[in-house]
Design a protein around this motif. Structure first.
Motif, mmCIF file in Angstrom:
data_model
loop_
_atom_site.group_PDB
_atom_site.id
_atom_site.type_symbol
_atom_site.label_atom_id
_atom_site.label_comp_id
_atom_site.label_asym_id
_atom_site.label_seq_id
_atom_site.Cartn_x
_atom_site.Cartn_y
_atom_site.Cartn_z
ATOM 1 N N UNK A 48 0.828 -1.210 0.000
ATOM 2 C CA UNK A 48 0.000 0.000 0.000
ATOM 3 C C UNK A 48 0.863 1.261 0.000
ATOM 4 N N UNK A 49 1.991 1.236 0.692
ATOM 5 C CA UNK A 49 2.876 2.398 0.722
ATOM 6 C C UNK A 49 3.534 2.644 -0.624
ATOM 7 N N UNK A 50 3.628 1.613 -1.444
ATOM 8 C CA UNK A 50 4.247 1.759 -2.764
ATOM 9 C C UNK A 50 3.466 2.725 -3.643
ATOM 10 N N UNK A 51 2.208 2.960 -3.319
ATOM 11 C CA UNK A 51 1.395 3.903 -4.085
ATOM 12 C C UNK A 51 1.961 5.318 -3.951
ATOM 13 N N UNK A 52 2.514 5.640 -2.792
ATOM 14 C CA UNK A 52 2.965 6.994 -2.502
ATOM 15 C C UNK A 52 4.451 7.218 -2.758
ATOM 16 N N UNK A 53 5.161 6.199 -3.217
ATOM 17 C CA UNK A 53 6.606 6.300 -3.450
ATOM 18 C C UNK A 53 6.841 6.623 -4.921
ATOM 19 N N UNK A 54 7.830 7.454 -5.229
ATOM 20 C CA UNK A 54 8.121 7.746 -6.636
ATOM 21 C C UNK A 54 8.550 6.482 -7.394
ATOM 22 N N UNK A 55 8.400 6.485 -8.713
ATOM 23 C CA UNK A 55 8.596 5.287 -9.522
ATOM 24 C C UNK A 55 9.870 4.469 -9.330
ATOM 25 N N UNK A 56 11.039 4.996 -9.118
ATOM 26 C CA UNK A 56 12.155 4.056 -8.967
ATOM 27 C C UNK A 56 11.995 3.121 -7.765
ATOM 28 N N UNK A 57 11.509 3.648 -6.652
ATOM 29 C CA UNK A 57 11.356 2.827 -5.460
ATOM 30 C C UNK A 57 10.035 2.091 -5.381
ATOM 31 N N UNK A 58 9.079 2.521 -6.188
ATOM 32 C CA UNK A 58 7.737 1.932 -6.158
ATOM 33 C C UNK A 58 7.775 0.438 -6.448
ATOM 34 N N UNK A 59 8.503 0.060 -7.494
ATOM 35 C CA UNK A 59 8.552 -1.350 -7.886
ATOM 36 C C UNK A 59 9.254 -2.196 -6.830
ATOM 37 N N UNK A 60 10.339 -1.636 -6.276
ATOM 38 C CA UNK A 60 11.091 -2.407 -5.288
ATOM 39 C C UNK A 60 10.306 -2.578 -3.998
ATOM 40 N N UNK A 61 9.594 -1.562 -3.566
ATOM 41 C CA UNK A 61 8.802 -1.669 -2.344
ATOM 42 C C UNK A 61 7.640 -2.642 -2.530
ATOM 43 N N UNK A 62 6.964 -2.554 -3.670
ATOM 44 C CA UNK A 62 5.862 -3.482 -3.944
ATOM 45 C C UNK A 62 6.381 -4.908 -4.086
ATOM 46 N N UNK A 63 7.522 -5.078 -4.742
ATOM 47 C CA UNK A 63 8.091 -6.419 -4.894
ATOM 48 C C UNK A 63 8.531 -6.984 -3.549
#
Length: 84
Positions: A23-38
């Motif tokens: 859920x927090x990956x929604x608010x993270x900018x794109x470079x970190x979004x994928x890594x946090x969701x993964x």
């Protein structure tokens, strides 16, 4: 009468943290979004796979945990490869 304290199951805590990471990956900018969701999916997969191996004695629950673990593991790999 003394009130009994109920402990949260470790797998419930792990699943809640994994859900919060995704859920927090929604608010993270794109470079970190994928890594946090993964990472959240990988944590959820680990919880489900460990519970499938060691969990409840009910056969149906083990198969269900195995299926969910494989789905989350595949999603985590897909997110990492999607980034590249």
């Amino acid at each position: 009468m003394a009130a009994e304290k109920r402990r949260l199951a470790p797998e419930l805590i792990g699943r809640a943290i994994a859900l919060a990471m995704v859920a927090a990956a929604i608010f993270v900018p794109p470079p970190g979004k994928f890594w946090l969701a993964a990472a959240g999916c990988a944590l959820a997969a680990a919880v489900f796979l460990i519970q499938a191996a060691l969990g409840r004695p009910v056969r149906r629950a083990r198969w269900l945990n195995l299926v969910f673990g494989l789905i989350f593991a595949a999603t985590a790999m897909w997110l990492v490869f999607l980034r590249h």
